[in-house]
Design a protein around this motif. Structure first.
Motif, short mmCIF file in Angstrom:
data_model
loop_
_atom_site.label_atom_id
_atom_site.label_comp_id
_atom_site.label_asym_id
_atom_site.label_seq_id
_atom_site.Cartn_x
_atom_site.Cartn_y
_atom_site.Cartn_z
N VAL A 73 -27.64 31.30 -37.65
CA VAL A 73 -27.13 32.65 -37.86
C VAL A 73 -27.63 33.60 -36.78
N ARG A 75 -28.71 32.97 -33.74
CA ARG A 75 -28.11 32.68 -32.44
C ARG A 75 -26.68 33.20 -32.36
N ARG A 76 -25.94 33.00 -33.45
CA ARG A 76 -24.56 33.47 -33.46
C ARG A 76 -24.48 34.98 -33.27
N ASN A 80 -23.00 36.87 -29.94
CA ASN A 80 -21.83 37.73 -30.08
C ASN A 80 -22.12 39.16 -29.65
N GLN A 83 -22.08 39.16 -25.99
CA GLN A 83 -20.70 39.12 -25.51
C GLN A 83 -20.07 40.51 -25.55
N ARG B 33 -24.09 29.39 -47.76
CA ARG B 33 -23.89 30.35 -46.68
C ARG B 33 -22.58 31.09 -46.85
N ASP B 36 -20.24 34.50 -42.55
CA ASP B 36 -20.85 34.59 -41.22
C ASP B 36 -21.96 33.57 -41.04
N GLY B 37 -22.10 32.66 -41.98
CA GLY B 37 -23.13 31.64 -41.85
C GLY B 37 -24.47 32.08 -42.43
N SER B 38 -24.56 33.34 -42.87
CA SER B 38 -25.83 33.79 -43.44
C SER B 38 -26.02 33.19 -44.82
N LEU B 39 -27.26 32.96 -45.16
CA LEU B 39 -27.52 32.49 -46.50
C LEU B 39 -27.06 33.57 -47.47
N SER B 75 -13.12 32.17 -29.63
CA SER B 75 -13.40 32.82 -28.37
C SER B 75 -14.75 33.52 -28.36
N ASP B 76 -15.39 33.65 -29.52
CA ASP B 76 -16.68 34.33 -29.44
C ASP B 76 -17.77 33.34 -29.07
N TRP B 77 -18.74 33.85 -28.35
CA TRP B 77 -19.77 32.98 -27.77
C TRP B 77 -20.53 32.20 -28.84
N GLY B 78 -20.79 32.86 -29.96
CA GLY B 78 -21.51 32.19 -31.03
C GLY B 78 -20.79 30.93 -31.47
N SER B 79 -19.49 31.04 -31.71
CA SER B 79 -18.72 29.87 -32.15
C SER B 79 -18.61 28.84 -31.04
N GLN B 80 -18.46 29.33 -29.83
CA GLN B 80 -18.35 28.38 -28.71
C GLN B 80 -19.59 27.50 -28.63
N VAL B 81 -20.74 28.13 -28.76
CA VAL B 81 -21.98 27.36 -28.67
C VAL B 81 -22.12 26.42 -29.86
N GLU B 82 -21.68 26.90 -31.04
CA GLU B 82 -21.76 26.02 -32.20
C GLU B 82 -20.86 24.80 -32.04
#
Lengths: 221, 273
Positions: A73, A75-76, A80, A83, B33, B36-39, B75-82
């Motif tokens: 979470v 890192r995301r 972002n 970005q 989660r 947004d992946g948060s717990l 397209s967002d960097w977070g998803s790209q890295v994931e």
């Protein structure tokens, strides 16, 4: 022991924020990691010293979160937010040169510290190049602050960047070489820094001991 | 429960599982989660985080009709890295799985020559391996969705690996085996239905169970590359029309639990679907 430098840097925040960051380092899932990432980015954008070291704190939080519950979470949110700032980089540069230099320092620091299976994050490669190319434009070469930042980043991550995309590195160094040779109005310090980094890359991202002596004894005087 | 999509899809029971369109449902209230992946915390469930009405995009099993992986569109960097990370993990898993197959193929051959049993499809395992990156990543995502549940945490805590019985306990489908899309989706569905037997009792503190269970996750469970040769457990998870391994019963350590018996074992779960 490991947290020494982090503790030192964290001192610059107010008490509540310090508490939040310390918790984030130990028990990341118990805090709002989006808030934490925003705090770290905000601070990086205004504090040049912090932007050089924030990568380490981010790395620690990422590791802690992965260990705790396999989460990503933080890192995301961090990426972002980076970005989002990347999209506004030209405005940032116009508004505050220091803010822009801080941003480049920070994103390069993140590129250096955060890895995916020990490899650089592909998503950051081109953005980092874009930032460095911007620093190598004629108008930026006139600012010692920007040249200094550019050269420092290349010392830290130049080799890694070249490994993942050597073509962009060539393009970047064409700009640097032309700037060094052709551009008027550069300060002697900027020229010296450019000469050094040209030689640094030519030597395979290493300075020979004689070259090192040459450049650094000159600067020390 | 939403029946909104039933009219548009012929396999209605299937759509019920995948297209939950609104609100905290039986399928989403146990998620660890959020979008947004948060717990998630209790407050998330009340929808005060503003996600309640857009929940379907993350709370359903992803299903892309196109052969193109949906990962490419992020397209967002977070998803790209994931996605980058998942792609690398899938490739690493694939190598490990290959090695394990090679290792055990030798064992299988030895066992066969000593017991004198006739050949089965076991030795073809290596050739039948799924290697399509897009497929593997899609499957991995489905598995991750299933593991991102309180029920899964409770299950792996309550039933240690050595006590798990094929056909009785849920078994993560093997993403490296060749299955049709339909067969795979069905296996995932049955797996998740079975996992719901470990849903936390209504009203009990989820926070508590969660923090208890986090410690218990071991790497083995997260990576979960099971080397399963055709066995009854597999056959039961697959729809009966796709039982290509007629030799499955050869597997020695399988207590032959008939398929039908297993299916009626958890009537509550079946009804709750």
């Amino acid at each position: 022991m490991e947290n020494c430098s982090e503790d030192y840097r964290i001192q610059s925040f107010d008490v509540d924020t310090q508490k939040l960051l310390k918790t984030a380092l130990k028990d990341p899932s118990s805090v709002n990691l989006e808030k934490v990432s925003n705090i770290l980015v905000d601070q990086s954008l205004k504090d040049p010293l912090f932007s050089k070291e924030a990568g380490r704190i981010c790395y620690t939080i990422v590791q802690a979160e992965a260990k705790q519950d396999n989460g990503t979470v933080f890192r995301r949110h961090l990426l972002n937010r980076l970005q989002q700032e990347f999209k506004e980089r030209e405005e940032t540069r116009k508004r505050s040169l220091q803010g822009w230099v801080c941003y480049v320092t920070f994103i390069c620091n993140i590129f250096d510290y955060l890895k995916v299976n020990n490899m650089p994050m592909v998503a950051l490669v081109l953005p980092v190049y874009d930032c460095l190319m911007r620093l190598a434009q004629p108008d930026a070469l006139l600012n010692e602050e920007e040249v200094d930042c550019l050269v420092l980043q290349l010392h830290r991550i130049g080799e890694q960047l070249e490994k993942v995309n050597s073509q962009r590195m060539d393009e970047l160094f064409f700009l640097l070489r032309d700037g060094f040779l052709l551009q008027e109005g550069l300060t002697s310090m900027a020229r010296l820094l450019l000469l050094e980094v040209l030689e640094f890359r030519a030597g395979g991202w290493m300075l020979s001991s004689t070259a090192h002596k040459y450049y650094y004894s000159e600067i020390a005087d | 429960m939403s029946h909104r999509y039933r009219a548009t899809r012929s396999d209605a029971h299937d759509s019920d599982f995948k297209h939950r369109s609104s609100g905290p449902s039986r399928w989403s209230h146990c998620r660890k989660r959020g979008i947004d992946g948060s717990l998630r915390s209790h407050s998330d469930e009340d929808g005060d985080d503003g996600h309640s009405d857009s929940r379907n995009s993350s709370f359903t099993t992803p299903e892309s009709a196109a052969p193109v992986s949906r990962c490419g569109r992020q397209s967002d960097w977070g998803s790209q890295v994931e996605d980058e990370e998942m792609r690398q993990d899938v490739h690493r898993d694939m190598q490990r799985y290959r090695r394990r197959i090679l290792g055990s193929e030798v064992n299988q051959r030895e066992r066969k020559t000593s017991s004198g049993s006739s050949g089965s499809c076991d030795s073809r395992e290596g050739e039948n391996m799924e290697t399509d990156e897009a497929v593997l990543m899609r499957r991995q995502k489905q598995i991750s969705y299933g593991k991102n549940t309180l029920a899964y945490d409770r299950y792996i805590k309550e039933v240690p690996k050595y006590l798990r019985q094929p056909g009785v306990h849920p078994k993560t489908p093997n993403k490296f085996r060749k299955y049709s899309r339909r067969s795979w989706d069905q296996q995932i569905k049955l797996w998740r239905v079975k996992l719901h037997a470990w849903d936390p009792p209504a009203g009990c503190s989820q926070e508590h169970t969660l923090s208890d269970n986090i410690e218990e996750l071991d790497l083995e469970d997260i990576v979960d590359i099971e080397l399963d040769f055709p066995s009854l457990a597999d056959s039961q998870n697959a729809p009966s029309s796709l039982l290509v391994h007629s030799s499955a019963t050869e597997n020695e350590d399988c207590s032959a639990t008939p398929v039908k018996v297993k299916k009626t074992e958890d009537p509550d779960v079946a009804k709750g679907l």
